[in-house]
Enzyme design. Structure first.
Site, PDB file in Angstrom:
ATOM      1  N   ASN A 206       0.856  -1.198   0.000  1.00 54.12           N
ATOM      2  CA  ASN A 206       0.000   0.000   0.000  1.00 54.12           C
ATOM      3  C   ASN A 206       0.888   1.242   0.000  1.00 54.12           C
ATOM      4  OD1 ASN A 206       0.551   0.762   2.886  1.00 54.12           O
ATOM      5  ND2 ASN A 206      -0.349  -1.274   3.189  1.00 54.12           N
ATOM      6  N   ASP A 272      -4.620  -6.259   5.078  1.00 56.85           N
ATOM      7  CA  ASP A 272      -5.653  -7.123   5.667  1.00 56.85           C
ATOM      8  C   ASP A 272      -5.564  -8.544   5.117  1.00 56.85           C
ATOM      9  OD1 ASP A 272      -6.760  -5.203   7.331  1.00 56.85           O
ATOM     10  OD2 ASP A 272      -7.882  -4.317   5.671  1.00 56.85           O
ATOM     11  N   LYS A 282       8.825 -17.552 -10.046  1.00 56.81           N
ATOM     12  CA  LYS A 282       8.126 -16.447 -10.708  1.00 56.81           C
ATOM     13  C   LYS A 282       6.933 -17.009 -11.491  1.00 56.81           C
ATOM     14  CE  LYS A 282       8.760 -12.806 -14.022  1.00 56.81           C
ATOM     15  NZ  LYS A 282       9.475 -12.397 -15.209  1.00 56.81           N
ATOM     16  N   PHE A 326      -4.278   3.040  14.696  1.00 55.81           N
ATOM     17  CA  PHE A 326      -4.526   4.098  13.723  1.00 55.81           C
ATOM     18  C   PHE A 326      -5.664   3.632  12.817  1.00 55.81           C
ATOM     19  CE2 PHE A 326      -1.536   7.689  13.239  1.00 55.81           C
ATOM     20  CZ  PHE A 326      -0.808   7.481  14.401  1.00 55.81           C
ATOM     21  N   LYS A 340     -14.626   1.313  15.199  1.00 59.54           N
ATOM     22  CA  LYS A 340     -13.367   0.554  15.219  1.00 59.54           C
ATOM     23  C   LYS A 340     -12.735   0.488  16.597  1.00 59.54           C
ATOM     24  CE  LYS A 340     -11.427   0.214  11.360  1.00 59.54           C
ATOM     25  NZ  LYS A 340     -10.774   0.556  10.106  1.00 59.54           N
ATOM     26  N   LYS A 344     -11.761  -3.108  18.061  1.00 59.76           N
ATOM     27  CA  LYS A 344     -10.366  -3.500  18.322  1.00 59.76           C
ATOM     28  C   LYS A 344     -10.082  -3.607  19.822  1.00 59.76           C
ATOM     29  CE  LYS A 344      -8.639  -2.716  13.988  1.00 59.76           C
ATOM     30  NZ  LYS A 344      -7.806  -3.561  13.164  1.00 59.76           N
TER      31      LYS A 344
HETATM   32  O1  C5P Z   1      -8.975  -2.481  10.624  1.00 61.11           O
HETATM   33  P1  C5P Z   1      -8.020  -1.456  10.165  1.00 61.11           P
HETATM   34  O2  C5P Z   1      -7.010  -1.996   9.216  1.00 61.11           O
HETATM   35  O3  C5P Z   1      -8.639  -0.211   9.652  1.00 61.11           O
HETATM   36  O4  C5P Z   1      -7.274  -1.019  11.500  1.00 61.11           O
HETATM   37  C1  C5P Z   1      -6.171  -0.202  11.492  1.00 61.11           C
HETATM   38  C2  C5P Z   1      -5.340  -0.398  12.708  1.00 61.11           C
HETATM   39  O5  C5P Z   1      -5.166  -1.789  12.967  1.00 61.11           O
HETATM   40  C3  C5P Z   1      -3.928   0.134  12.554  1.00 61.11           C
HETATM   41  O6  C5P Z   1      -3.459   0.538  13.817  1.00 61.11           O
HETATM   42  C4  C5P Z   1      -3.154  -1.044  12.011  1.00 61.11           C
HETATM   43  O7  C5P Z   1      -1.774  -0.929  12.312  1.00 61.11           O
HETATM   44  C5  C5P Z   1      -3.821  -2.202  12.733  1.00 61.11           C
HETATM   45  N1  C5P Z   1      -3.916  -3.455  11.956  1.00 61.11           N
HETATM   46  C6  C5P Z   1      -3.368  -4.585  12.488  1.00 61.11           C
HETATM   47  N2  C5P Z   1      -3.434  -5.765  11.822  1.00 61.11           N
HETATM   48  C7  C5P Z   1      -4.096  -5.861  10.654  1.00 61.11           C
HETATM   49  C8  C5P Z   1      -4.689  -4.725  10.112  1.00 61.11           C
HETATM   50  C9  C5P Z   1      -4.579  -3.524  10.780  1.00 61.11           C
HETATM   51  O8  C5P Z   1      -2.762  -4.497  13.567  1.00 61.11           O
HETATM   52  N3  C5P Z   1      -4.142  -7.010  10.032  1.00 61.11           N
END
Ligand code: C5P
Length: 398
Positions: A206, A272, A282, A326, A340, A344
């Site tokens: 990303n 994600d 490859k 974040f 969120k 979380k």
């Molecule tokens: O769910 P989302 O990706 O929007 O959440 C963002 C937050 O979760 C960020 O702090 C990111 O570093 C963390 N994150 C994580 N593991 C993932 C995806 C996001 O710790 N697989």
């Protein structure tokens, strides 16, 4: 406000040296103990007598003038909590960047292990010289705080970048470092976008530049904390760096640091999903018009950390860790952020709007809203990422 604080001011030979007399008074008014060291050239612009009267301390210039059992550069370095070099000439900047110790000021700088603020001031052509820029970058990478000069009319008659930044800026920076409550804690901070391999030559990632996480790590370090930065981006820093690539690697690294951390800040953009069966070879182009990659969900690192903290609380482990996430949203920022933080289970969630081009990804600026687990909300208006980082650290330490 600064009573009991020891500040060491290093003045080098530039015309802006005269302005530092006022800076000394600003610190003295707040009760600080100020000690001044000058390069011999600085005394062409300002007298030792003025500096001695204003600081109410002897002024150091000569290196081998030793009244004590300890060499002066070591006792000066031991006494002060912060060193401010202002104005910093191209000459002194380059000497410090190369470890040259040919006068008292450069010797102290070399022996000084606490925060150092450098406020350069010089002719604009000197400022633009790539050698000077390289030396400044070298110092910034080593943890020195550089306060860039401003644009304007220069004493040499030129118009351009090179004027010493405002005294208020130097003062505020020093006060923030000296009065921070965050001192002596362990911060674990993640930065950058994770890289999920498809095959040995291709990957999914990303646009995260890692700048926000790095700014947080820098600020936490400048305030005297123990910092570990877990990053996908290559950086050289004076604190501990753990370089990782994928979300799985990042999870392993963060989990390994969990036990000793007081603050965990997940500023990284973690993918994600990752490719389910990453190819060892490859992937060849075929005659088909489409190629399907199957993706599997990555672990949610942040959620896992919050669950671990919850388990600890149930077991009454006496270590109050603060966990910060974040969230980058391109729409419905506030609604999504509120949802969120519940999902979380973190203590704070820093929300930023990635639909705006003037802040966020790759930019040096940001504007964020900090949510806390009790429903509180604080907005930090658009500012440089280092100012935003300082604001975040202040809030999570309250
Ligand atoms: O769910 P989302 O990706 O929007 O959440 C963002 C937050 O979760 C960020 O702090 C990111 O570093 C963390 N994150 C994580 N593991 C993932 C995806 C996001 O710790 N697989």
């Amino acid at each position: 406000m600064l009573s009991g604080k020891n500040i060491l001011i290093g003045i080098t030979g530039g015309i802006a040296a005269y302005k530092i007399c006022e800076l000394i008074r600003m610190f003295k008014r707040q009760g600080a103990n100020v000690r001044v060291v000058c390069t011999p050239n600085a005394l062409n612009f300002v007298t030792k007598l003025t500096l001695r009267n204003l600081s109410q301390n002897e002024v150091g210039v000569e290196e081998f003038d030793i009244p004590d059992f300890k060499p002066e550069h070591i006792s000066y370095a031991d006494e002060a909590e912060i060193m401010i070099i202002a104005p910093a000439t191209a000459n002194t900047i380059s000497k410090i960047a190369s470890g040259i110790c040919d006068n008292l000021l450069t010797s102290i700088a070399c022996a000084f292990k606490k925060p150092v603020i450098i406020a350069p001031a010089m002719n604009c052509n000197m400022w633009e010289n790539p050698v000077i820029q390289e030396n400044l970058q070298k110092l910034a990478a080593r943890g020195y705080k550089i306060l860039e000069p401003e644009n304007g009319f220069l004493a040499c008659g030129y118009e351009g970048k090179g004027r010493l930044c405002s005294l208020e800026k130097i003062y505020d920076e020093a006060v923030a470092i000296l009065t921070t409550k965050t001192k002596g804690k362990k911060y674990v901070i993640t930065a950058g976008g994770t890289i999920e391999d498809i095959d040995p030559v291709r990957y999914i990632s990303n646009y995260s530049s890692g700048k926000m996480g790095i700014a947080l790590a820098d600020e936490a370090y400048h305030c005297g904390n123990d910092v570990t930065l877990i990053t996908t981006v290559d950086v050289t820093k004076p604190y501990k760096i753990i370089k990782v690539k994928s979300a799985i690697e990042m999870q392993e690294a963060v989990n390994g640091e969990f036990e000793t951390a007081d603050f965990i800040i997940m500023a990284a953009a973690v993918a994600d999903y990752r490719v389910k069966n990453k190819s060892d070879q490859k992937i060849k182009k075929t005659n088909d018009d489409t190629l399907t990659l199957e993706l599997v969900k990555n672990p949610d690192i942040l959620k896992g950390l919050c669950e671990r903290k919850k388990e600890e609380m149930l077991k009454r482990v006496q270590h109050d860790r603060i966990i910060v996430g974040f969230c980058a949203e391109s729409e419905n920022l506030l609604t999504n952020a509120k949802e969120k933080i519940q999902k979380k289970g973190c203590d704070y969630l820093i929300a930023n709007d990635i639909s705006r081009k003037d802040i966020g990804f790759s930019s040096d600026y940001n504007e964020v809203t900090i949510f806390d687990k009790n429903g509180g909300m604080i907005k930090l208006e658009r500012a440089s990422k280092s100012e935003i980082a300082r604001g975040i650290l202040k809030v999570i330490n309250e």
